[in-house]
Design an enzyme around this catalytic site. Structure first.
Site, PDB file in Angstrom:
ATOM      1  CB  CYS A 181      24.243 -32.596 -38.617  1.00  0.00           C
ATOM      2  SG  CYS A 181      25.721 -31.865 -39.767  1.00  0.00           S
TER       3      CYS A 181
HETATM    4  C1  BEZ Z   1      23.935 -31.340 -43.480  1.00  0.00           C
HETATM    5  O1  BEZ Z   1      24.044 -31.994 -42.555  1.00  0.00           O
HETATM    6  O2  BEZ Z   1      23.007 -31.850 -44.282  1.00  0.00           O
HETATM    7  C2  BEZ Z   1      24.900 -30.553 -44.185  1.00  0.00           C
HETATM    8  C3  BEZ Z   1      25.642 -29.545 -43.312  1.00  0.00           C
HETATM    9  C4  BEZ Z   1      26.464 -28.795 -43.962  1.00  0.00           C
HETATM   10  C5  BEZ Z   1      26.634 -28.691 -45.409  1.00  0.00           C
HETATM   11  C6  BEZ Z   1      25.677 -29.795 -46.037  1.00  0.00           C
HETATM   12  C7  BEZ Z   1      25.005 -30.571 -45.554  1.00  0.00           C
END
Ligand code: BEZ
Length: 211
Positions: free
Chosen positions: A45
């Site tokens: 994210c």
């Molecule tokens: C990420 O942004 O890396 C992420 C967010 C939630 C679950 C898995 C990965």
């Protein structure tokens, strides 16, 4: 009820990192991109929001306003933005909705319980100036989206909204486009003065029309 292409994008009011926003007022007569993130302070994210900020001028050039959403609260968003700016070398100035009550997530069906009961998947909606949903994509939490591809689709949507054309696989700005089947070849030749290349009666190319 889940949303489908061509549906009216549901309006909402929400608290964001730049104050309370009414979706329709925020978008006004612009195109819009509403996209969800599973959670703050997560790696993928962080890169997605950074990439969106770095593409700011590309969104502006296309008259697109972006609006992110995650189910974390406002204070978390503000702290996380500092990290995004630091690590992605950008300035996040688009709003991020604090959807801790999951109102927007539910309205746009962004929680897919078999993926996660508590956080959103990576949903993205392109909304046209008449507030219709023109694109919906859904990625899992583990895969960051390709925002250059999102811009490419916006280019196609804006072009095809104005001209009787479609865009072929992997099309990019400036490349030839396809004459829609509803137009006869006779009419296509009159309508597209740059020429029509008839490969098959149903597969006809013309140079990209300009505005
Ligand atoms: C990420 O942004 O890396 C992420 C967010 C939630 C679950 C898995 C990965």
């Amino acid at each position: 009820m889940s949303l489908r292409l061509g549906d009216t994008a549901p309006n909402f009011k929400a608290n964001t990192t730049v104050g309370e926003i009414d979706l329709y007022e925020y978008l006004s007569d612009s195109w819009g991109i509403l996209f969800s993130h599973p959670a703050d302070y997560t790696p993928v994210c962080t890169t997605e929001l950074g990439k969106t900020a770095l593409l700011d001028s590309e969104f502006k050039k296309r008259n697109v306003k972006v609006l992110a959403v995650s189910v974390d609260p406002l204070d978390s968003h503000h702290g996380w933005i500092s990290d995004i700016n630091e690590t992605q070398h950008c300035e996040v100035d688009f709003p991020i909705i604090a959807d801790d009550e999951k109102r927007v997530a539910d309205l746009y069906d962004m929680i897919h319980p078999n993926a996660s009961e508590t956080t959103t998947v990576r949903s993205l909606f392109v909304i046209s100036p008449d507030k219709k949903i023109k694109l919906m994509i859904t990625y899992p939490a583990s895969t960051g989206r390709n925002f250059v591809e999102v811009l490419r689709v916006v280019d196609s949507l804006q072009l095809t909204a104005k001209h009787s054309v479609s865009t072929p696989a992997d099309w990019k700005q400036g490349e030839d486009v396809i004459v829609v089947p509803a137009i006869s070849t006779e009419d296509a030749i009159k309508k597209f003065p740059k020429g029509v290349n008839i490969v098959k009666p149903y597969l006809r190319y013309t140079p990209q029309p300009q505005d």
